[in-house]
Every structure is written in structure tokens, then in C-alpha cells.
Design an enzyme around this catalytic site. Sequence first.
Site, PDB file in Angstrom:
ATOM      1  N   LYS A  79     -14.588  -5.664  -0.547  1.00 10.46           N
ATOM      2  CA  LYS A  79     -13.270  -5.189  -0.964  1.00 10.46           C
ATOM      3  C   LYS A  79     -12.349  -6.401  -1.066  1.00 10.46           C
ATOM      4  O   LYS A  79     -12.392  -7.298  -0.218  1.00 10.46           O
ATOM      5  CB  LYS A  79     -12.755  -4.208   0.098  1.00 10.46           C
ATOM      6  CG  LYS A  79     -11.451  -3.505  -0.253  1.00 10.46           C
ATOM      7  CD  LYS A  79     -11.093  -2.464   0.826  1.00 10.46           C
ATOM      8  CE  LYS A  79      -9.822  -1.694   0.497  1.00 10.46           C
ATOM      9  NZ  LYS A  79      -9.503  -0.659   1.506  1.00 10.46           N
ATOM     10  N   SER A 154      -8.359   3.901  -0.396  1.00  8.08           N
ATOM     11  CA  SER A 154      -8.118   2.727  -1.200  1.00  8.08           C
ATOM     12  C   SER A 154      -9.363   1.891  -1.498  1.00  8.08           C
ATOM     13  O   SER A 154      -9.332   1.064  -2.401  1.00  8.08           O
ATOM     14  CB  SER A 154      -7.101   1.838  -0.479  1.00  8.08           C
ATOM     15  OG  SER A 154      -7.663   1.305   0.713  1.00  8.08           O
ATOM     16  N   SER A 178      -9.200   5.438   4.087  1.00 10.58           N
ATOM     17  CA  SER A 178      -9.600   4.648   2.911  1.00 10.58           C
ATOM     18  C   SER A 178     -11.085   4.295   2.822  1.00 10.58           C
ATOM     19  O   SER A 178     -11.516   3.736   1.820  1.00 10.58           O
ATOM     20  CB  SER A 178      -8.788   3.356   2.853  1.00 10.58           C
ATOM     21  OG  SER A 178      -7.491   3.615   2.382  1.00 10.58           O
TER      22      SER A 178
END
Lengths: 486, 498
Positions: A79, A154, A178
Site C-alpha cells: 500500500k 482505504s 480499511s
Amino acid sequence: MNYEFLELTELRKLLDEKKVSSVELTKYFLNRIKELDPKLNSFITLAEEEALQAAREADEYIASEGENFPLTGIPYASKDLFVTKGIRSTAASKILDNYIPPYDATAIAKIKAQKAVLIGKTNLDQFAHGSSGETSAYGATKNPWDTERMPGGSSSGSASAVSAGLVPWATATETGGSIRQPASLTGVSGWKPTYGRVSRYGVMAMGSSLDSIGAMAYSVRDLAMIAEVMSGQDLKDSTTGPVEVPAYSKLINADLKGIKVGIPKQYFIDDMESGVKSAVMDAIKELEKQGATLVDVDLPNTKYGSLVYAIVCPSEVSSNLARYDGIRYGHVTGDAKDLLEVYQKSRAEGFGDEAKRRIMTGTYVLSAGYYDAYYKKAQRVRRLIINEFEEVFKQVDVLVCPSTPNVAAKLGHAAQDPLFGYIADQLNIPGSLAGLPALSVPCGFSEDLPVGLQIIGPQWGEQKIFNVGAGYQEVTEWHKQHPSIK
Amino acid sequence: MENSDNTYRPVIGLEIHVQLSTKSKMFSSAPNNPDTTEPNVNIDEVVTAEPGTLPVVNKEALRLGVMVGLALHCEIPEYSKFDRKHYFYPDLPKGYQISQYDEPIAQNGYVDITLPSGDTKRIRITRAHLEEDAGKNIHPEGLPYSLVNYNRAGSPLLEIVTEPDIESAEEARIFLQELRNIVRYVGASSADMEKGTMRCEPNISVRKPGELTLPKYKVEVKNINSFKFAEAAINYEIARHKEMLEAGNMPKQVTMGWNEKDSKTVEQRSKEEANDYRYFPDPDLPRLHFTKEFIEDLQGQLPELPDAKRLRFKNEYGLGSADIDNLIIWKELTYFFENVVSELTEWNEVEGGKLDMPKLIKQAANWCLQDFSAFLNAMHQNPTESLVMPENMAEMIKLVEQGKISSSAAKQVFKVMFDKGGEPDTIVADLGLEQTSDEGSILEAIEKIIAENEKAVTDFKAGQEKSFGFLVGMAMKELKGKGNPQIVNELLRKKLSE
């Protein structure tokens, strides 16, 4: 041969037996990304050269004497909230569009030490602010099961990339759902660790008291293996605990007999989609069939979770984003008359709407005179939520409930509703506030879209959730269902 | 003015920042060095607040902070925490300073100061808390940009806040000097105002005598880098406030800056536009828990503090308060002095206690405060770094006391001891400085100069006492400076009165 969707143990075997090289695997996944990612937009940056170099080094290591590490030579993605030395790290925000970090996040350094191959940085909601992936400054990520739908957020890019078979696994982060929510919506297994289990050092802070650093993969066994690598006390992060890291993957006990599974009624909310509810109820029946004892439990303070989160999280966000000021790194406005304008314009141009919304909320809540009424009170309620979980975990080993009340929504749905995330995350937030470990594992489909089962454990109870998750995956095939991208 | 002096009483509180002398910074492992001149070298990713970085508390800073707290007679609470204080400025990399808001590491202490009248006055300490320093903005003249040096950013600071117990600029100066002594004794900081490792911001207002409530305003003065300026700035403000109040105006609640060139204060910013710092507990740093054992351990590590030492020097050594004050400010010099005294005490024991100890101790103090201090200061040395050993100084004092060398010869000996080291008797022999007390040779010299200086002899006999001094000088010259001055004096007077 196809390498996508293979679990880590399978890839390990192929590499150890020299049936494939790390360079071949890396090139394979790079090609797959180049072919398919234009449809998904799950990556912000591909680190092609660095990845091939790392793969060559991994192959040399594999060729040398001695045992390989569990992750040696295996490609993965991170990420883009993790800083990676020499590789652009953006947080999906224009304010860091040109940012090349001078150091590696601790979690990345630990993975690197195993000679794993970082292939690229995945898309996310800007600074992890969002539950749809759509607040990214680099465009929305799409759900591989239906590219007209969001993958959740997210950790949108990590979920989408793993789901589509673009990488065998990816790092992810959670502040309030997330990891669990996008894992659920894209049909992958996701691990949100105990707060303090994995170092936050080098992961751009969102809500510092909530941020948990985890991963997504194809199975709970894979996640247990990754957890062993990423976990542990870090002297650079004072909130990591001096708690030993068990050999999770070796210690997994998939036998569910006698396990007490709590079913919290507050987590089966009225507006849950019926398809989601029936898939989760089937999963619970399966656990019972495997010998688990079901216990109805009560968590009445659950209803305050989202409210507490709506105060604590933006407060910390407003503070954590103060460093992005255009002075030392990142975006600086080309049009400032004085210092005040450097700040105002650099930040106005660099941050997206959601970041600005949270900065404003947090700034307000922390203002003189409001701190006691909001932040302090919220922290007291948070204490009650923590206590309530502690009480419940005296009766049960794990809690089980849906990861999200719905399947993946259409793209654009979230933008119409700034509260979208808060509603979607309400099944995740209480656990985040209490810093508890949790998994989301695939448990079926509703309207041809994946549904996730959430397994929550007590603090430091990673082994318990890995046991239950692995036990469930022993007897089900949901985690082996993969999308075919058109 | 004379009149208004009697109608107003100053109310002064001080905020003092002390930069702790740790190896690394308050929350990172970057070096903490106030002497570095090259910009932006004492930094790391934490100091410049790269994305993702986190603070870690420097345990040594914590230890020093608590030690100073204990030395200031403060309570050390069982729990303490760090908070974030938010504001935007280029020298503040994170956009917030990690400080302590409502749970400082030390509170409710005091310092007793001795006023010139000899009275003792207690100045209460409200609190002392730990925080990190900011960097420094630099504005190159004539250039359209500013630069930032982050060397100082993140350095550990202890902020000490007093109650408004101070009633004059002089009291403020005395308090600051005593505080500096305490901090130095604890070893917490170089506490050097010129170098900025100790900074002081007075809060000043005035009120009518007998008024018990605090005035409705106060003025803070920044940019003070010496005790002298602290005193001058406070006096300037007191006069300014009195004048305004006399004219029927209320002084504004402002922050002033001391302008050392013009010897006056200049308004910096108005407190009415004060920032809302949005304090909240730093979630990156767990609460601090001070156990009883930890605090007791540190209490045990405290050295003898200036006030105790001052009292002991008075009672044990009989030194005057000026000598004591001058010694006390230099911790290492007091250690040296005491070692010299203990050598002299041993000698006295050998001599069966017949020596005039108060006189010898006074001489030891004089040597420490005069020649030794001057030489050390010129070389920027500490007594511990000097080639002069306490036993050497004691031996030299002994030689003077025994009449083996004159005090002016001792000065030459000491210079050699300081420059090259060595035993005083060896140096005396090398330089041929032994003093002669042999009455025969002294008398011979006296007779010679009496014969050669008839006019002076006549003048002396006519009552001109200064001619005596001239004749002593001539006799000493004849003796090549080695004559025992006491014997020269005696014999000359005797000879002249014959």
C-alpha cells in the site's frame, strides 16, 4: 504455467525446488499487472527495475547454501502509505506526488530482510481517508469482480491487486476497517493486527492511536506466515508492545472443537443486505458443524463506536497532516507572496477534499473549549468500549460477524455521501477503537459479489483468529474463488 | 519617578528554558550538540518529520529533567505525559511541538535565594516540563528567501516556570544565577545564556503596594541572552509600566523583544491574537510512569546542591559570602578547592594542629578565584582538565606559609605549574626562587643600600614614610627578589632607627 492465485506455501515450494526463479515470477506478475491493471488502477507506482534487481538477489540467495525465508523471492505489493526507501511514496495524494523517502518503514525493512520482492505501490484512498478507494488523487481503483464497482477502501489497491492475481499478497493498513472492508468486498483474506503488534514506523500516520499495519492474501495460513515476519516490538515505535511473536503458521490448530464463538447481536444490523446475512449465517453454521460452541453475546456500546471514531480519528488526522506544509518536501505552491500563502496554497492545492474535511473537523474538535467536550469525552467512551470487549472475551475465544453489511457498491456511490465510510465501517470501528486483531475471510457470494466473514480476537490474540480462520478455510472453498477479469 | 517608585511594586514571574546536555535529541537518535556550526547536520528523518516517522522518548533527558525537578524541591507525580502543541512555522518540522501541557514531570517546588541584604527569599517553582526545541530560521540580508537550520530542532528542553514571586530585576538576576548553578550541579545542562543553552522569558507587571490580586495584564519579554540583559530588560519594563499607569493608561498584554543595541524593549506581538495550540495527548508516546524506586534512585544521585554547599563553606571554612558566591558558580572549581583544603588539613594534622587554618583556607580560595580562574578562563578549561593538581596548589601554599618563597615568587611558580605542570618545589629550584631568611645576608644588603641612598634615608628620618617603601624595594632588588619581605622590613626599620 500460471502463477496467479497460488498461495505462499505453493510458491515457496516452486522456488525452493527451483521450478521457477524469482526473476521469472517477478516478470510474470509485472506482465500481468501491465496487461490487467489498466482496467483496475490498483497500482500508483511500479518499481520494475528495483523489483528485478531484488529478484536477482533473491535467486542468488536461493542458489546459495542454507534455508530460504518464508517470503524469499516472492513478489508482493505495498500500500502506498508505507514509505519505501528510494521508491516514490505518495499516500495517493498530490501533496506527496514527488516524494522519494530516505528510509524504509520498519515493516518493509523486515520483509526486505527476507529477500522478498517489492513489485510496486498500490492505490488507496488519499492518506487512507475513505472506504471506497475513490478519494485517491490517482483515480479510483476498480473491483475485479465487477469493474463498475468499488473495491472498498482505504486499502483499495492492495485488495484489488491480490483479488485479481496481480500479486500473491500485499501490505495494507487499517484505522477503522480499511483492511477488513476491502478484503471482504474483493473476496480475499485480510488481517488487521492488534494495535501495537506491527510497527507503525514509516507508515504515514492517519489516526495514530488506531492505525494497524496488516496484510491481504489468499488464505489465513498465508496471513499467519506474513504476520510472523511483520510483527514484533520496534524501538522506533513506542506503541509496539513487548510481546513475543509466536510462530503463528506452525502453531495453527485448525480443529474448531470446543472453540467458543461469540455472536454479538449488535453486529447484525437491520439494514444489512439479506444476501450478506445469509452467507454469514451459513458460515456460522459451518463453524458450529465443525465443533465450535456458539454463544450469544451483548456489546451494547457498539452503537457509540462510530461517534467516538468520528471525533478521535479526525483529531489525530488534523495533527498528523500538519507536517505537510510545503517547506521540506512534497508539493509547494508556485504562487505565494509570503509564508502564510506558502502554507495556505501548498496545502489547498495538495490535499484532497476528504483530507481537508477531516483537518477541519479535527481542528474544530481540538480547539480550546471544545477539547473537553469532544475529544476527552470520546476517549472516555472509548475506554468503555474497550472494557466491554474485555468482559466479552472472558466468555468466548473469538467473535464472529459480517465484515461489512453489504457487498461492493457501484463506483460513485460514496462521493454522493460523505458519511458513506462511517456507515460501512460501523462493524469494524469498535474493534479498531479497542485495538483488537481481526480477520476478514471470504464466506460466500451475494448477487455474484463476495461476502466476508469477520473474526475478531482479544488483544494479542492473533493465534486464536488464525486458528478459527484456518479451520473455516479447511472445510470451505470460498477463498479459492477468483474473479475472471474481462 | 522617585515618587512613583514608592507607589508601585513589580510582580515578576520567569519562564526559563534549559537545553539538556544529552548525547541525542529529545525524541530521536540524531546528535544533540549546541556547538555545531555547519547547518543541518544534526538531523535524521525524525527531526525533519519525514512522513511516517515517530518520536521515541530519550530516557537520559527524562532522567535529567526529573533530577532538576528534585533539585528544585519539586513533587514528581507518579504519572506524566507528552502533548502536542500545534502551530505552523518553518522551524517546527511536524507542525506541532511535543511538549507537556497539564501533566508536567515536576511541580510545586522552590528555590531559596540570598539577597544582598543577607536575607533569604523563597521563589516558588510552579512546574518544570520537558519539550523539544525548534530549529532556527535564518533571513539572509537582501535575499528574497529564508533558510532553516534544523540542528537545534528536537533538542531536549526543560521549561521551568516560577510563581510571580520576584519583586525586582535584581531578585530575578540572583534567582537566574542560582538556577544556573543548580542545573550545572545536577549536570543537566551547560546553562549558558550567551550560547542559548539557557534562555529566560520574564513576565512583568506592576501593582500598588498592598494589592494582593495579580495585575490584569502582564508583559512577556523574549530574546534575552545574558543575566545583565535580563536585569536591564526588567528594569526597563518596570519603568515603562509605571509611567503608563501614572499617565492613567493600562499597559497592553504583549510580548516584547529585548533590543540589546538600543537597550530597550520592542513590541513583538499582541497576546490578544494568541494562537489556539490545540493541545492533545500525543498518541505516539505512552504515558510516563515514575515508580517510587526510580525517583528514590535519582534523589540518591543528586550531588550536594549550591545552597547546602554555600552553608557548609561558611560554617566549615569560614569563607566570606563574596568568596563563596564566586566559588559556587563553578562546580568543578569547588571540588578542586575542597581537595586543596583537605591537603592543607592533612598538613595541619602532621603539624599537630598548630597552623592558622582559616588563613590557609582563605589563601586556597584566593588562588582558586584569582590566578587559577583567570588562567582557566583564558584557556576555556575546567579545573579537571588542568595540569595543576590540588596537591600541587596545597604544596605551593605551604611553601609560602613556611617562608620558603615569597608570594610574588609563588605567582611565577603557579604560572609554570599551570603551563607545564609539575611539583612546586622542583619549579622553585629550577627558577632559583628560594627565599632567603638569612639575617646576615639581608643585613649586608640593607647596609649597602642605606649607604647608597642618603637622600631617601634623610627623607624617611624627616618623616616621609613613603621613602621607606622605596628603600624596601631597593633592598629587595639587591637581594634579587629572594629576601623574605617580613625580615627585610623588620631589619630595615631597626637599622634606620639606630
